[in-house]
Design an enzyme around this catalytic site. Sequence first.
Site, PDB file in Angstrom:
ATOM      1  N   GLY A  76      26.037  -6.012   1.240  1.00  0.00           N
ATOM      2  CA  GLY A  76      27.086  -6.292   2.202  1.00  0.00           C
ATOM      3  C   GLY A  76      28.446  -5.967   1.617  1.00  0.00           C
ATOM      4  O   GLY A  76      28.563  -5.133   0.711  1.00  0.00           O
ATOM      5  N   CYS A  77      29.463  -6.621   2.119  1.00  0.00           N
ATOM      6  CA  CYS A  77      30.839  -6.397   1.638  1.00  0.00           C
ATOM      7  C   CYS A  77      30.898  -6.485   0.122  1.00  0.00           C
ATOM      8  O   CYS A  77      30.497  -7.488  -0.467  1.00  0.00           O
ATOM      9  CB  CYS A  77      31.758  -7.443   2.260  1.00  0.00           C
TER      10      CYS A  77
END
Length: 230
Positions: free
Chosen positions: A58-59
């Site tokens: 993810g981020c």
Amino acid sequence: MTQSGAARFPRLLAAVVAGSIVAQCAAPAQAESVVKLPPAKLDPAVNAKRATAVLAGGCFWGVEGVFERVKGVISVESGYHGGSAATAKYELTHDGKSGHAEAVRIVYDPTQVSYGTLLRVLFSVIADPTLKNRQGPDVGSQYRAAIVPLDATQRQVATAYLAQIGQGRYFDKPIVVPVESYKQFYRAEANHQDFMRRNPSNGYIVRWDAPKLAALKRLFPDMVRPTSAP
């Protein structure tokens, strides 16, 4: 921010919204998915002082920020993996067409922390391995969780661990994390490096990433170093 700007930079919009939510809530935010997974059964010792891992969850702000606090980790940098050099730029990855995933490159000491342990941390407190092309509030293939082995041993450990946690039924849904072939890791822009450490009060960090670090400290206190990796 204009509507077009918000579309191009969804995480910046999420940070604004999250900051507003956090400011109004008395209770601290909780990590979205926290499961204390077991150690990897297949995790051979590596006779070296340095090794490298490339992982996506993810981020990259939170992935980097959590791994920086793991004992044995020497350095972590945010970047892009899966696409070409031409599209390895933050503003070019958010249509999901670049092939890139936001990823991190971890340099670690295998005598202190194993590759299997890095995977255990990734899927216990950072990324939900049952989500495809999304994590937390971020949606798109650029936010996919993925393991990118750099040699045959890492590939064996990765494949075995995904099978182990899938067969153990620690999650309600099937594991969908791909094991991807390494192409090239492209270092992200300077403003994304050490973002979580440099911006602890950022709304996105407070809502989505600080709870992951808190979960690491709660579930694996013996793994946590007192300060971040240099």
